[in-house]
Design a protein around this motif. Structure first.
Motif, mmCIF file in Angstrom:
data_model
loop_
_atom_site.group_PDB
_atom_site.id
_atom_site.type_symbol
_atom_site.label_atom_id
_atom_site.label_comp_id
_atom_site.label_asym_id
_atom_site.label_seq_id
_atom_site.Cartn_x
_atom_site.Cartn_y
_atom_site.Cartn_z
ATOM 1 N N ARG A 47 72.545 160.268 -29.035
ATOM 2 C CA ARG A 47 73.429 159.357 -28.299
ATOM 3 C C ARG A 47 73.247 159.475 -26.791
ATOM 4 N NH1 ARG A 47 75.399 160.730 -33.043
ATOM 5 N NH2 ARG A 47 76.671 159.244 -34.239
ATOM 6 N N ARG A 48 72.098 159.955 -26.366
ATOM 7 C CA ARG A 48 71.838 160.149 -24.943
ATOM 8 C C ARG A 48 71.897 158.825 -24.181
ATOM 9 N NH1 ARG A 48 67.313 160.530 -27.911
ATOM 10 N NH2 ARG A 48 65.414 159.426 -27.293
ATOM 11 N N HIS A 49 71.473 157.730 -24.813
ATOM 12 C CA HIS A 49 71.510 156.439 -24.124
ATOM 13 C C HIS A 49 72.950 155.973 -23.927
ATOM 14 C CE1 HIS A 49 67.199 156.295 -24.523
ATOM 15 N NE2 HIS A 49 67.279 156.361 -25.844
ATOM 16 N N PHE A 50 73.817 156.259 -24.900
ATOM 17 C CA PHE A 50 75.239 155.934 -24.737
ATOM 18 C C PHE A 50 75.835 156.739 -23.584
ATOM 19 C CE2 PHE A 50 79.476 157.698 -25.675
ATOM 20 C CZ PHE A 50 80.243 156.553 -25.493
ATOM 21 N N ILE A 51 75.470 158.019 -23.488
ATOM 22 C CA ILE A 51 76.023 158.884 -22.441
ATOM 23 C C ILE A 51 75.661 158.351 -21.058
ATOM 24 C CG2 ILE A 51 75.915 161.198 -21.432
ATOM 25 C CD1 ILE A 51 75.563 162.291 -24.274
ATOM 26 N N THR A 52 74.394 158.005 -20.864
ATOM 27 C CA THR A 52 73.961 157.505 -19.555
ATOM 28 C C THR A 52 74.569 156.131 -19.254
ATOM 29 O OG1 THR A 52 71.937 156.645 -20.579
ATOM 30 C CG2 THR A 52 71.821 158.830 -19.577
ATOM 31 N N ALA A 53 74.617 155.254 -20.279
ATOM 32 C CA ALA A 53 75.187 153.922 -20.053
ATOM 33 C C ALA A 53 76.678 154.008 -19.769
ATOM 34 C CB ALA A 53 74.933 153.040 -21.285
ATOM 35 N N PHE A 54 77.377 154.890 -20.464
ATOM 36 C CA PHE A 54 78.818 155.041 -20.260
ATOM 37 C C PHE A 54 79.105 155.576 -18.864
ATOM 38 C CE2 PHE A 54 82.847 157.408 -20.707
ATOM 39 C CZ PHE A 54 83.654 156.395 -21.215
ATOM 40 N N SER A 55 78.329 156.557 -18.412
ATOM 41 C CA SER A 55 78.552 157.117 -17.079
ATOM 42 C C SER A 55 78.269 156.087 -15.993
ATOM 43 C CB SER A 55 77.674 158.356 -16.876
ATOM 44 O OG SER A 55 76.301 158.021 -16.919
ATOM 45 N N THR A 56 77.217 155.296 -16.173
ATOM 46 C CA THR A 56 76.886 154.263 -15.194
ATOM 47 C C THR A 56 77.964 153.182 -15.141
ATOM 48 O OG1 THR A 56 74.514 154.653 -15.544
ATOM 49 C CG2 THR A 56 75.139 152.590 -14.482
ATOM 50 N N LYS A 58 81.158 153.546 -15.935
ATOM 51 C CA LYS A 58 82.354 154.098 -15.312
ATOM 52 C C LYS A 58 82.191 154.165 -13.787
ATOM 53 C CE LYS A 58 85.472 155.730 -17.174
ATOM 54 N NZ LYS A 58 86.791 155.171 -17.565
ATOM 55 N N LEU A 59 80.985 154.499 -13.342
ATOM 56 C CA LEU A 59 80.739 154.567 -11.898
ATOM 57 C C LEU A 59 80.847 153.186 -11.268
ATOM 58 C CD1 LEU A 59 79.857 156.262 -9.448
ATOM 59 C CD2 LEU A 59 77.482 155.784 -10.087
ATOM 60 N N THR A 60 80.298 152.178 -11.941
ATOM 61 C CA THR A 60 80.348 150.810 -11.418
ATOM 62 C C THR A 60 81.779 150.289 -11.359
ATOM 63 O OG1 THR A 60 78.147 150.379 -12.336
ATOM 64 C CG2 THR A 60 79.486 148.459 -11.730
ATOM 65 N N LYS A 67 87.436 146.120 -1.922
ATOM 66 C CA LYS A 67 86.605 145.129 -1.238
ATOM 67 C C LYS A 67 85.275 145.728 -0.785
ATOM 68 C CE LYS A 67 90.321 142.083 0.359
ATOM 69 N NZ LYS A 67 90.969 141.424 1.523
ATOM 70 N N LEU A 68 85.293 146.995 -0.399
ATOM 71 C CA LEU A 68 84.050 147.635 0.039
ATOM 72 C C LEU A 68 83.229 148.155 -1.125
ATOM 73 C CD1 LEU A 68 85.240 149.576 3.221
ATOM 74 C CD2 LEU A 68 84.062 147.368 3.076
ATOM 75 N N GLY A 69 83.792 148.124 -2.318
ATOM 76 C CA GLY A 69 83.048 148.482 -3.511
ATOM 77 C C GLY A 69 82.450 149.876 -3.470
ATOM 78 N N GLN A 70 81.136 149.953 -3.761
ATOM 79 C CA GLN A 70 80.451 151.231 -3.883
ATOM 80 C C GLN A 70 80.330 151.987 -2.557
ATOM 81 O OE1 GLN A 70 79.655 152.226 -7.026
ATOM 82 N NE2 GLN A 70 80.659 150.314 -7.602
ATOM 83 N N VAL A 71 80.664 151.327 -1.442
ATOM 84 C CA VAL A 71 80.619 152.011 -0.139
ATOM 85 C C VAL A 71 81.565 153.208 -0.128
ATOM 86 C CG1 VAL A 71 81.059 151.744 2.329
ATOM 87 C CG2 VAL A 71 79.929 149.906 1.054
ATOM 88 N N TRP A 72 82.647 153.126 -0.915
ATOM 89 C CA TRP A 72 83.613 154.221 -0.956
ATOM 90 C C TRP A 72 83.024 155.488 -1.575
ATOM 91 C CZ3 TRP A 72 87.530 154.436 2.048
ATOM 92 C CH2 TRP A 72 88.159 153.262 2.482
ATOM 93 N N GLN A 73 81.944 155.366 -2.312
ATOM 94 C CA GLN A 73 81.284 156.556 -2.836
ATOM 95 C C GLN A 73 80.819 157.463 -1.699
ATOM 96 O OE1 GLN A 73 78.261 155.808 -5.789
ATOM 97 N NE2 GLN A 73 79.263 153.961 -6.498
ATOM 98 N N LEU A 152 77.378 163.181 -10.753
ATOM 99 C CA LEU A 152 76.044 163.455 -10.205
ATOM 100 C C LEU A 152 75.453 162.187 -9.603
ATOM 101 C CD1 LEU A 152 73.564 165.230 -9.734
ATOM 102 C CD2 LEU A 152 72.838 164.703 -12.081
ATOM 103 N N GLN A 153 75.603 161.066 -10.297
ATOM 104 C CA GLN A 153 75.100 159.798 -9.756
ATOM 105 C C GLN A 153 75.798 159.462 -8.438
ATOM 106 O OE1 GLN A 153 75.983 157.364 -13.244
ATOM 107 N NE2 GLN A 153 73.815 157.188 -13.710
ATOM 108 N N GLN A 154 77.094 159.739 -8.378
ATOM 109 C CA GLN A 154 77.832 159.463 -7.145
ATOM 110 C C GLN A 154 77.353 160.364 -6.013
ATOM 111 O OE1 GLN A 154 81.906 158.646 -7.697
ATOM 112 N NE2 GLN A 154 82.518 159.184 -5.618
ATOM 113 N N LEU A 155 77.057 161.630 -6.333
ATOM 114 C CA LEU A 155 76.544 162.539 -5.307
ATOM 115 C C LEU A 155 75.197 162.064 -4.784
ATOM 116 C CD1 LEU A 155 76.655 165.255 -3.743
ATOM 117 C CD2 LEU A 155 75.431 166.265 -5.679
ATOM 118 N N LEU A 156 74.346 161.567 -5.663
ATOM 119 C CA LEU A 156 73.025 161.114 -5.229
ATOM 120 C C LEU A 156 73.143 159.945 -4.257
ATOM 121 C CD1 LEU A 156 70.998 161.416 -8.558
ATOM 122 C CD2 LEU A 156 71.070 162.994 -6.617
#
Length: 305
Positions: A47-56, A58-60, A67-73, A152-156
């Motif tokens: 289920r590795r593909h589910f894990i990566t898709a779910f995390s992405t 949730k991040l989105t 209004k600033l969207g992903q800039v807040w990361q 981790l994706q947010q940190l990157l």
């Protein structure tokens, strides 16, 4: 009289052993039973593909309403760093005798935020997703792992801003920057392990999520995020001999110091604790493997009650 004689004698109800044998003979198994550890790992990998898709996903969705969207990361840890700089760097004067204090502080805030957010998300991984847990059958460890991967994706994303800050404050690009890769891998393993520990605890006692901000804030203050453990130790010779080694061996401080050593040329090896890489690997293995097994042992209890 004949009807009485023809009535079959009452039979004893089947025993538990008899029911178990009957179920095994027809290929039945306990619903939601915990699989073996090796089978559990295999199910997670499947289920590795589910894990990566779910995390992405949730991040989105995290900043979809802003209004600033992903800039807040990037803006959130930067604003925290600005507040800490004013309070600790300016008002309390911790920036004195700390070369490149702004890169020093921002690196500490970004790396600490990674650990803090992973643990907080892990604490609510089961209790905050009961609908998903009760509706679908999948290895429950996928949830805290996916939340750790999300952080981790947010940190990157934030690391791009960190690189710009380092260059703006005169920190040169160096080969040592490559050391940030194994340091992040080890920290990610540690974070995922602690997230699984907290996910099990939070599933049983959801109120623990209310306590964690106070625990994490205390942990941050003793981890050298805003101040140098090495400089503070040199200014307090009256401290017991065990205080500084304990502060330096703190896992949050270990990963923060490793990233500072990797990225900031003025942060020297003499400021690192002895055997720092062994400490980083040790914390990652203890938290990663121990947290995974601890979570797996309660697999059949998640979502019940």
């Amino acid at each position: 009289m004949s009807q009485v004689l023809d009535t079959p004698p009452p039979t004893a109800p089947p025993t538990d052993d008899g029911l178990a044998a009957l179920a095994a003979r027809h290929g039945l198994a306990v619903s939601g039973a915990r699989p073996s550890l090796s089978e559990y790992v295999r199910q997670l990998w499947a289920r590795r593909h589910f894990i990566t898709a779910f995390s992405t996903a949730k991040l989105t969705a995290q900043y979809s309403q802003a209004k600033l969207g992903q800039v807040w990361q990037v803006m959130t840890p930067l604003l925290n760093a600005a507040v800490y700089y004013f309070i600790f760097g300016v008002l309390l004067g911790t920036k004195r005798n700390v070369p490149d204090y702004v890169p020093f502080l921002v690196t500490g805030v970004f790396i600490w935020t990674f650990t803090q957010s992973s643990i907080m998300a892990g604490t609510r991984a089961i209790s905050g997703n009961l609908g998903l847990v009760r509706a679908l059958h999948f290895p429950r460890a996928a949830l805290p792992i996916s939340f750790a991967l999300q952080q981790l994706q947010q940190l990157l994303f934030s690391m791009a801003a960190l690189v710009v800050i380092l260059l703006c404050f005169g920190v040169p690009i160096a080969a040592s920057w490559l050391l940030a890769i194994p340091a992040l891998v080890l920290q990610s393993t540690f974070n995922a392990g602690v997230s699984m520990i907290m996910a099990r605890m939070g599933a049983k006692t959801p109120d623990i999520a209310q306590l964690m901000p106070f625990v994490l804030r205390t942990w941050m203050y003793v981890s050298g995020v805003m101040w140098s453990i090495d400089k503070l130790a040199k200014g307090h010779h009256d401290w017991p001999s065990w205080v500084v080694p304990v502060l330096q061996a703190n896992p949050a401080a270990v990963y923060i110091d490793l990233m500072r050593y990797s990225l900031i040329d003025s942060f020297h090896a003499s400021q690192l604790p002895h055997h720092v890489w062994a400490l980083a690997v040790g914390w990652a293995l203890v938290a990663g493997i121990g947290g995974f097994i601890y979570f797996w042992k309660a697999e059949e209890t998640y979502g019940r009650g």
